[in-house]
Scaffold this active site. Structure first.
Site, PDB file in Angstrom:
ATOM      1  N   HIS A 302      48.978   2.357 -16.184  1.00 48.43           N
ATOM      2  CA  HIS A 302      50.357   2.346 -15.687  1.00 48.43           C
ATOM      3  C   HIS A 302      51.275   2.775 -16.822  1.00 48.43           C
ATOM      4  O   HIS A 302      51.038   2.437 -17.968  1.00 48.43           O
ATOM      5  CB  HIS A 302      50.745   0.934 -15.217  1.00 48.43           C
ATOM      6  CG  HIS A 302      51.932   0.931 -14.321  1.00 48.43           C
ATOM      7  ND1 HIS A 302      53.222   0.943 -14.793  1.00 48.43           N
ATOM      8  CD2 HIS A 302      52.020   0.948 -12.976  1.00 48.43           C
ATOM      9  CE1 HIS A 302      54.060   0.962 -13.771  1.00 48.43           C
ATOM     10  NE2 HIS A 302      53.365   0.964 -12.653  1.00 48.43           N
ATOM     11  N   ASP A 359      47.696  -0.346  -6.961  1.00 45.82           N
ATOM     12  CA  ASP A 359      46.893   0.423  -5.995  1.00 45.82           C
ATOM     13  C   ASP A 359      45.427   0.037  -5.991  1.00 45.82           C
ATOM     14  O   ASP A 359      44.665   0.491  -5.143  1.00 45.82           O
ATOM     15  CB  ASP A 359      47.031   1.918  -6.316  1.00 45.82           C
ATOM     16  CG  ASP A 359      48.433   2.399  -6.006  1.00 45.82           C
ATOM     17  OD1 ASP A 359      49.073   2.970  -6.905  1.00 45.82           O
ATOM     18  OD2 ASP A 359      48.903   2.152  -4.894  1.00 45.82           O
TER      19      ASP A 359
HETATM   20  C1  SDX Z   1      51.874   3.654  -9.115  1.00 41.96           C
HETATM   21  O1  SDX Z   1      55.734   3.997 -12.177  1.00 41.96           O
HETATM   22  C2  SDX Z   1      55.493   3.077 -11.303  1.00 41.96           C
HETATM   23  O2  SDX Z   1      56.079   2.011 -11.302  1.00 41.96           O
HETATM   24  C3  SDX Z   1      54.457   3.449 -10.251  1.00 41.96           C
HETATM   25  C4  SDX Z   1      54.023   2.328  -9.312  1.00 41.96           C
HETATM   26  C5  SDX Z   1      55.145   1.933  -8.388  1.00 41.96           C
HETATM   27  O3  SDX Z   1      55.114   0.790  -7.915  1.00 41.96           O
HETATM   28  O4  SDX Z   1      55.996   2.797  -8.072  1.00 41.96           O
HETATM   29  O5  SDX Z   1      53.584   1.216 -10.052  1.00 41.96           O
HETATM   30  C6  SDX Z   1      52.864   2.793  -8.416  1.00 41.96           C
HETATM   31  O6  SDX Z   1      52.017   4.848  -9.081  1.00 41.96           O
HETATM   32  C7  SDX Z   1      50.758   2.995  -9.886  1.00 41.96           C
HETATM   33  C8  SDX Z   1      49.863   4.048 -10.639  1.00 41.96           C
HETATM   34  C9  SDX Z   1      48.837   4.598  -9.631  1.00 41.96           C
HETATM   35  N1  SDX Z   1      48.083   5.715 -10.251  1.00 41.96           N
HETATM   36  C10 SDX Z   1      46.791   5.579 -10.584  1.00 41.96           C
HETATM   37  O7  SDX Z   1      46.147   4.530 -10.491  1.00 41.96           O
HETATM   38  C11 SDX Z   1      46.141   6.879 -11.080  1.00 41.96           C
HETATM   39  C12 SDX Z   1      45.286   6.577 -12.307  1.00 41.96           C
HETATM   40  N2  SDX Z   1      46.169   6.261 -13.435  1.00 41.96           N
HETATM   41  C13 SDX Z   1      46.542   7.316 -14.346  1.00 41.96           C
HETATM   42  O8  SDX Z   1      46.672   8.561 -13.750  1.00 41.96           O
HETATM   43  C14 SDX Z   1      47.645   6.898 -15.312  1.00 41.96           C
HETATM   44  O9  SDX Z   1      47.298   5.688 -15.821  1.00 41.96           O
HETATM   45  C15 SDX Z   1      49.083   6.824 -14.824  1.00 41.96           C
HETATM   46  C16 SDX Z   1      49.508   8.083 -14.139  1.00 41.96           C
HETATM   47  C17 SDX Z   1      49.259   5.682 -13.897  1.00 41.96           C
HETATM   48  C18 SDX Z   1      49.960   6.617 -16.049  1.00 41.96           C
HETATM   49  O10 SDX Z   1      49.872   7.765 -16.787  1.00 41.96           O
HETATM   50  P1  SDX Z   1      50.621   7.913 -18.205  1.00 41.96           P
HETATM   51  O11 SDX Z   1      51.570   6.799 -18.454  1.00 41.96           O
HETATM   52  O12 SDX Z   1      51.155   9.301 -18.265  1.00 41.96           O
HETATM   53  O13 SDX Z   1      49.469   7.681 -19.218  1.00 41.96           O
HETATM   54  P2  SDX Z   1      48.526   8.831 -19.774  1.00 41.96           P
HETATM   55  O14 SDX Z   1      48.023   9.655 -18.628  1.00 41.96           O
HETATM   56  O15 SDX Z   1      49.239   9.504 -20.881  1.00 41.96           O
HETATM   57  O16 SDX Z   1      47.281   7.985 -20.323  1.00 41.96           O
HETATM   58  C19 SDX Z   1      47.273   7.486 -21.654  1.00 41.96           C
HETATM   59  C20 SDX Z   1      45.790   7.510 -22.050  1.00 41.96           C
HETATM   60  C21 SDX Z   1      45.166   8.904 -21.941  1.00 41.96           C
HETATM   61  O17 SDX Z   1      44.066   8.927 -22.818  1.00 41.96           O
HETATM   62  P3  SDX Z   1      44.303   9.578 -24.334  1.00 41.96           P
HETATM   63  O18 SDX Z   1      44.953  10.945 -24.133  1.00 41.96           O
HETATM   64  O19 SDX Z   1      45.228   8.588 -25.042  1.00 41.96           O
HETATM   65  O20 SDX Z   1      42.940   9.644 -24.930  1.00 41.96           O
HETATM   66  O21 SDX Z   1      45.032   6.679 -21.142  1.00 41.96           O
HETATM   67  C22 SDX Z   1      44.119   7.489 -20.428  1.00 41.96           C
HETATM   68  C23 SDX Z   1      44.594   8.914 -20.540  1.00 41.96           C
HETATM   69  O22 SDX Z   1      43.492   9.822 -20.436  1.00 41.96           O
HETATM   70  N3  SDX Z   1      44.151   7.029 -19.027  1.00 41.96           N
HETATM   71  C24 SDX Z   1      43.078   6.881 -18.257  1.00 41.96           C
HETATM   72  C25 SDX Z   1      43.564   6.389 -17.047  1.00 41.96           C
HETATM   73  N4  SDX Z   1      44.901   6.276 -17.099  1.00 41.96           N
HETATM   74  C26 SDX Z   1      45.260   6.685 -18.337  1.00 41.96           C
HETATM   75  N5  SDX Z   1      41.754   7.122 -18.495  1.00 41.96           N
HETATM   76  C27 SDX Z   1      40.919   6.836 -17.467  1.00 41.96           C
HETATM   77  N6  SDX Z   1      41.326   6.356 -16.264  1.00 41.96           N
HETATM   78  C28 SDX Z   1      42.628   6.122 -16.014  1.00 41.96           C
HETATM   79  N7  SDX Z   1      43.038   5.648 -14.827  1.00 41.96           N
END
Ligand code: SDX
Length: 424
Positions: A302, A359
Site C-alpha cells: 500500500h 483487497d
Molecule cells: C487500494 O491509495 C489507497 O488508499 C488505495 C486503497 C483505497 O482504499 O482507495 O487502499 C485501495 O488500491 C489498495 C491497493 C490494491 N492494490 C494491490 O493490492 C496491487 C498490489 N500492490 C502493489 O501494486 C503496490 O503495493 C501498490 C500499488 C498498492 C503500491 O504501490 P507503490 O506505493 O507505488 O509501491 P511500489 O510499487 O513502489 O513498491 C515498493 C516496492 C517495490 O520493490 P523495489 O522496487 O523497492 O524492489 O515494493 C514492491 C515493489 O516491487 N512491491 C511488491 C508489491 N507491492 C509493492 N512486490 C510484490 N508484490 C506486491 N504486491
C-alpha cells in the site's frame, strides 16, 4: 506560522509550514515557482499534499483509519453504511430525524429512468461490469441538471447514492442474463442491494441477516480513504466544474485499475491460479520477490499503510465468520492465510513493509456470498460513492477553489525545424 528555509542557487526561500489536527506537517510551495522559477518533482504524488481535508485521516505507520475523527473499528462494529455515508458527506453523525429523512430520500430516488434500460441493452452482456457502471453513471447526467445550486448538489448526491446501488444490481443481472429486480422500498439499503441482485422473479426471497450484516460492514470499510487514486481523480475532474455524474464516472474508471480497486478481482484470480498449481503458494511468494518477474502478490502492499491495513484486519475476522456461518470451506481462504503468514515472515516483504490491504480478504467474502469476480470492483465502487461525494463537495465548497493543473519537467526534443515530407 512556522517556516522552512530552502536554499537554492545561493538564494534563500522561506516556505510556510502547515500543521494538521493530527500533527501532520506540510511545506507550502504554492509560491515557490513565482519566487524561484523552480517547481517540485514528485512522480506518483507520494510526498505531495494536494489539499487540506477534514474527512478522513490515515496514519500508515500505525495502521490508523478515521472517518471524520471516528475510528474505523468503532464504525464497522456499531454503525451502518448509510449512517457512515451521511457522516462522510455531511460531517456529523445524523440525529434520528436526519437519518430517517436521509433514508426516505435514498429509498425514493433508487429508481432509474426507464430510458436507462435501453443503455444497458446497448452494452454487450459480456462487458466487464465496471465498464457498464462507468457508462451508466455518466449517463445519469443526461437526466438531471447539474448546477452549483445547493439544492441541486444535495439532490444529485442523493441520486448518486441511491441509483448507484440500482445500476450495480441491474449490471449484475445483465451479466447473468436474469431479469432486473426493482428496488423494494421496505428494505434497508444493503438488504435491498442483496434483494435486487439475488432475487429471481419466480421465487420468494428472504435476505440473509448474516449476509446483510457482512456486506454492510464491507461497504463501510470501503467508504473513503482520503486522497487515493480514484478520489484524487474525482477531485481533479471535479475541479474543472465538470458534471458531477461525469466526474464520479471518472472515479469509477480509475478504481477499475488492477493496482487500485481492481486488485480484489486480481487477488481471487491469483488465489485460483495458486490453487490450480497444487496450492504451491511458496512458489508465488518467490515469484513476487523475483525482479525478473512482473508478478506481484495482489492484495499486498500500500502506498500509505506501512503497517497492517486496519480494514484487512476487520475483513479477515468477517471472512472467518461468514465462511463458518455459511458452512463454506473455501480452500482459497487457507491459501490466503498461508500467503499472509509466509509473506509476513519473509525479509523481502518485511523490509518493504508489504502487508495485506483491503483487497486481500474482501474478494473471499464476495465469493462466499455468491458474487462472480468481475463484480468485486463494482462492490468497491458502491462502497466508495460516499467518499467520492464527500471529497468532491469539500473541494467544490472550498473558498477560492481553482482548477487542478500540475506542472512538469520537459525532457523532449528542443530546437526542431519543420522539414517537408519529401525531404524526410
Ligand atoms: C487500494 O491509495 C489507497 O488508499 C488505495 C486503497 C483505497 O482504499 O482507495 O487502499 C485501495 O488500491 C489498495 C491497493 C490494491 N492494490 C494491490 O493490492 C496491487 C498490489 N500492490 C502493489 O501494486 C503496490 O503495493 C501498490 C500499488 C498498492 C503500491 O504501490 P507503490 O506505493 O507505488 O509501491 P511500489 O510499487 O513502489 O513498491 C515498493 C516496492 C517495490 O520493490 P523495489 O522496487 O523497492 O524492489 O515494493 C514492491 C515493489 O516491487 N512491491 C511488491 C508489491 N507491492 C509493492 N512486490 C510484490 N508484490 C506486491 N504486491
Amino acid at each position: 506560522m512556522e517556516q522552512a528555509k530552502l536554499i537554492f542557487r545561493d538564494k534563500e526561500y522561506l516556505l510556510p509550514v502547515h500543521e494538521g489536527s493530527e500533527g501532520e506537517v506540510a511545506l507550502d510551495i504554492s509560491q515557490l515557482r513565482a519566487q524561484s522559477g523552480a517547481v517540485t518533482y514528485d512522480p506518483g504524488y507520494g510526498n505531495t499534499g494536494a489539499c487540506k481535508s477534514s474527512i478522513t485521516f490515515i496514519d500508515g505507520d500505525k495502521g490508523i483509519l478515521h472517518y471524520r475523527g471516528y475510528p474505523i473499528e468503532e464504525l464497522a462494529e456499531k454503525s451502518s453504511f448509510i449512517e457512515v455515508s451521511y457522516l462522510l458527506i455531511h460531517g456529523h453523525l445524523p440525529t434520528v430525524q436526519e437519518l430517517e429523512k436521509y433514508k426516505h430520500e435514498l429509498v425514493h430516488h433508487s429508481l432509474l429512468h426507464e430510458d436507462m434500460k435501453k443503455m444497458f441493452e446497448g452494452i454487450p452482456s459480456t462487458a466487464h461490469p465496471m465498464g457498464t457502471l462507468a457508462t451508466l453513471v455518466a449517463a445519469l447526467g443526461a437526466f438531471y441538471d447539474d448546477t452549483t445550486k445547493k439544492s441541486d448538489i444535495d439532490a444529485n448526491c442523493i441520486r448518486l447514492m441511491a441509483k448507484m446501488k440500482t445500476i450495480a444490481a441491474f449490471t449484475y443481472k445483465r451479466c447473468i442474463g436474469q431479469p432486473y429486480v426493482y428496488p423494494n422500498n421496505k428494505l434497508s439499503y444493503t438488504a435491498d442491494l442483496i434483494h435486487m441482485m439475488y432475487k429471481v422473479p419466480s421465487d420468494q426471497f428472504e435476505v440473509s441477516p448474516l449476509i446483510e450484516e457482512v456486506l454492510d460492514k464491507v461497504l463501510i470499510l470501503h467508504a473513503d480513504h482520503e486522497q487515493n487514486c480514484s478520489t484524487s481523480t474525482v477531485r481533479m475532474a471535479g475541479s474543472s466544474h465538470a458534471n458531477l455524474f461525469a466526474t464520479v464516472a471518472a472515479g469509477v474508471g480509475a478504481l477499475w485499475g488492477a493496482l487500485h480497486g481492481g486488485a480484489n478481482q486480481e487477488v481471487l484470480e491469483m488465489l485460483e491460479m495458486i490453487k490450480n498449481d497444487n496450492c504451491d503458494y511458496k512458489k508465488y511468494v518467490n515469484l513476487a520477490k523475483d525482479k525478473n518477474s512482473d508478478f506481484k502478490l495482489m492484495g499486498f502492499g500500500h502506498r500509505v499503510y506501512k503497517n497492517f491495513d486496519p480494514r484487512a484486519k476487520i475483513l479477515k475476522a468477517s471472512c472467518d465468520k461468514v465462511l463458518a456461518k455459511l458452512g463454506v470451506n473455501d480452500p482459497l481462504l487457507e491459501i490466503a492465510m498461508n500467503l499472509e503468514r509466509v509473506a509476513l515472515e519473509d525479509p523481502y516483504f518485511v523490509e518493504r513493509k508489504l502487508y495485506p490491504n483491503v483487497d486481500f480478504y474482501s474478494g473471499i467474502i464476495y465469493k462466499a456470498i455468491g458474487l462472480p469476480v468481475n463484480m468485486f470492483t463494482v462492490m468497491f465502487a458502491l462502497g466508495r460513492v460516499p467518499g467520492w461525494l464527500a471529497q468532491w463537495k469539500e473541494m467544490r465548497e472550498e473558498a477560492g477553489q481553482r482548477i487542478s493543473r500540475p506542472r512538469q519537467i520537459y525532457t523532449g526534443a528542443v530546437n526542431q525545424k519543420y522539414v517537408p515530407i519529401e525531404q524526410r
